[in-house]
Design a protein around this motif. Structure first.
Motif, PDB file in Angstrom:
ATOM      1  N   THR A  66       3.767   3.811  -3.842  1.00 21.30           N
ATOM      2  CA  THR A  66       2.322   3.900  -4.087  1.00 21.30           C
ATOM      3  C   THR A  66       1.686   4.785  -3.014  1.00 21.30           C
ATOM      4  O   THR A  66       2.207   4.888  -1.896  1.00 21.30           O
ATOM      5  N   ASP A  67       0.576   5.416  -3.382  1.00 22.67           N
ATOM      6  CA  ASP A  67      -0.148   6.207  -2.384  1.00 22.67           C
ATOM      7  C   ASP A  67      -1.190   5.312  -1.701  1.00 22.67           C
ATOM      8  O   ASP A  67      -1.243   4.098  -1.946  1.00 22.67           O
ATOM      9  N   GLY A  68      -1.995   5.918  -0.837  1.00 25.24           N
ATOM     10  CA  GLY A  68      -2.956   5.137  -0.059  1.00 25.24           C
ATOM     11  C   GLY A  68      -3.965   4.370  -0.894  1.00 25.24           C
ATOM     12  O   GLY A  68      -4.527   3.381  -0.440  1.00 25.24           O
ATOM     13  N   SER A  69      -4.164   4.811  -2.138  1.00 23.72           N
ATOM     14  CA  SER A  69      -5.125   4.108  -3.002  1.00 23.72           C
ATOM     15  C   SER A  69      -4.445   3.052  -3.863  1.00 23.72           C
ATOM     16  O   SER A  69      -5.083   2.400  -4.674  1.00 23.72           O
ATOM     17  N   GLY A  70      -3.129   2.924  -3.711  1.00 19.04           N
ATOM     18  CA  GLY A  70      -2.384   1.941  -4.507  1.00 19.04           C
ATOM     19  C   GLY A  70      -1.859   2.511  -5.809  1.00 19.04           C
ATOM     20  O   GLY A  70      -1.185   1.813  -6.574  1.00 19.04           O
ATOM     21  N   ALA A  71      -2.152   3.792  -6.095  1.00 18.62           N
ATOM     22  CA  ALA A  71      -1.666   4.401  -7.341  1.00 18.62           C
ATOM     23  C   ALA A  71      -0.162   4.658  -7.248  1.00 18.62           C
ATOM     24  O   ALA A  71       0.350   5.048  -6.193  1.00 18.62           O
ATOM     25  N   LEU A  72       0.519   4.447  -8.379  1.00 21.30           N
ATOM     26  CA  LEU A  72       1.963   4.675  -8.409  1.00 21.30           C
ATOM     27  C   LEU A  72       2.257   6.172  -8.504  1.00 21.30           C
ATOM     28  O   LEU A  72       1.654   6.875  -9.327  1.00 21.30           O
ATOM     29  N   VAL A  73       3.189   6.641  -7.679  1.00 19.10           N
ATOM     30  CA  VAL A  73       3.496   8.077  -7.668  1.00 19.10           C
ATOM     31  C   VAL A  73       4.981   8.369  -7.875  1.00 19.10           C
ATOM     32  O   VAL A  73       5.357   9.526  -8.111  1.00 19.10           O
ATOM     33  N   ALA A  74       5.830   7.359  -7.764  1.00 12.61           N
ATOM     34  CA  ALA A  74       7.273   7.583  -7.922  1.00 12.61           C
ATOM     35  C   ALA A  74       7.939   6.236  -8.204  1.00 12.61           C
ATOM     36  O   ALA A  74       7.381   5.180  -7.886  1.00 12.61           O
ATOM     37  N   PHE A  75       9.132   6.286  -8.794  1.00 16.33           N
ATOM     38  CA  PHE A  75       9.878   5.033  -9.002  1.00 16.33           C
ATOM     39  C   PHE A  75      11.367   5.309  -9.073  1.00 16.33           C
ATOM     40  O   PHE A  75      11.805   6.434  -9.347  1.00 16.33           O
ATOM     41  N   LEU A  76      12.112   4.259  -8.819  1.00 16.75           N
ATOM     42  CA  LEU A  76      13.575   4.268  -8.990  1.00 16.75           C
ATOM     43  C   LEU A  76      13.920   3.010  -9.778  1.00 16.75           C
ATOM     44  O   LEU A  76      13.564   1.899  -9.362  1.00 16.75           O
ATOM     45  N   SER A  77      14.575   3.182 -10.932  1.00 19.22           N
ATOM     46  CA  SER A  77      15.009   2.048 -11.768  1.00 19.22           C
ATOM     47  C   SER A  77      16.516   1.935 -11.687  1.00 19.22           C
ATOM     48  O   SER A  77      17.228   2.899 -11.988  1.00 19.22           O
ATOM     49  N   ALA A  78      16.981   0.763 -11.302  1.00 22.34           N
ATOM     50  CA  ALA A  78      18.422   0.575 -11.165  1.00 22.34           C
ATOM     51  C   ALA A  78      18.819  -0.780 -11.727  1.00 22.34           C
ATOM     52  O   ALA A  78      17.969  -1.607 -12.088  1.00 22.34           O
ATOM     53  N   GLU A  79      20.116  -0.978 -11.803  1.00 23.66           N
ATOM     54  CA  GLU A  79      20.645  -2.229 -12.364  1.00 23.66           C
ATOM     55  C   GLU A  79      21.983  -2.525 -11.711  1.00 23.66           C
ATOM     56  O   GLU A  79      22.800  -1.613 -11.525  1.00 23.66           O
TER      57      GLU A  79
END
Ligand SMILES: CC(C)(COP(=O)(O)OP(=O)(O)OC[C@H]1O[C@@H](n2cnc3c(N)ncnc32)[C@H](O)[C@@H]1OP(=O)(O)O)[C@@H](O)C(=O)NCCC(=O)NCCS
Length: 178
Positions: A66-79
């Protein structure tokens, strides 16, 4: 999607409410492929279905930045697959690529996998795209020769080929947990 221009980024585990934003980030990330003639179609291709993302989030191995405003900017999905953590998707908003967010998410997943007692991270990716296999190679991942594939990785590569990905351009990679 807006984000703070000068900001601190934070990584946390994903929650179910993040699911919609993940699809948006994956679409934005894939615009990186627009400039590659052989792969431009990926830029407008399907993203991971929300039901599948929810399933992975519930299993506990999805992280978001998340950035400073809490917005999502990246992710990693794993299992977790057997004794390894398999990375299904890593995506960074197109406008924030190349700033270390992808590398940080890999480090987070690797740290978690190590704490869980898992032996390695695995993934499949394009061998010849600069921000795919070469990027993972710089992070310590090794490409597996066909004879080194686990049955699960062989199955994933076969499934990708059935869905139209060029099998001669795909490779499986592994990073041992420290
Ligand atoms: C691949 C991806 C997740 C990497 O995340 P990122 O935040 O952009 O990468 P980082 O800033 O952590 O960069 C790590 C390294 O990759 C390099 N890199 C990042 N983007 C690059 C690009 N477009 N071209 C060439 N190198 C690139 C960086 O220069 C850096 O190199 P270094 O280790 O020598 O410093 C991101 O670029 C992305 O979302 N790409 C589109 C989707 C994708 O291909 N996902 C992976 C599917 S397997």
């Amino acid at each position: 999607m807006k984000h703070a221009a000068c900001t601190m980024f934070t990584i946390r585990h994903a929650v179910a409410a993040d699911t919609g934003a993940l699809a948006e980030i994956e679409r934005s990330a894939s615009e990186a492929f627009l400039h590659l003639d052989d792969y431009a179609a990926l830029a407008t291709g399907d993203v991971m279905p929300e039901a599948r993302q929810r399933e992975l989030i519930a299993a506990g191995a999805v992280w978001v930045t998340t950035d400073g405003s809490g917005a999502l900017v990246a992710f990693l999905s794993a299992e977790r697959i057997g004794p390894r953590l398999h990375i299904w998707e890593l995506s960074v908003l197109r406008t924030l690529q190349g700033r270390g967010l992808g590398r940080s998410l890999i480090a987070e997943a690797a740290g978690w996998a190590s704490l869980q007692g898992l032996s390695a991270l695995t993934l499949t990716t394009f061998c010849d795209v600069p921000w795919n296999a070469p990027f993972y190679g710089r992070l310590g991942f090794k490409a597996l020769a066909p004879g080194e594939l686990t049955p699960e990785l062989r199955g994933i590569l076969e499934d990708e080929a059935r869905h139209g990905l060029p099998s001669d351009k795909r490779c499986a990679m592994v990073l041992a947990c420290s």
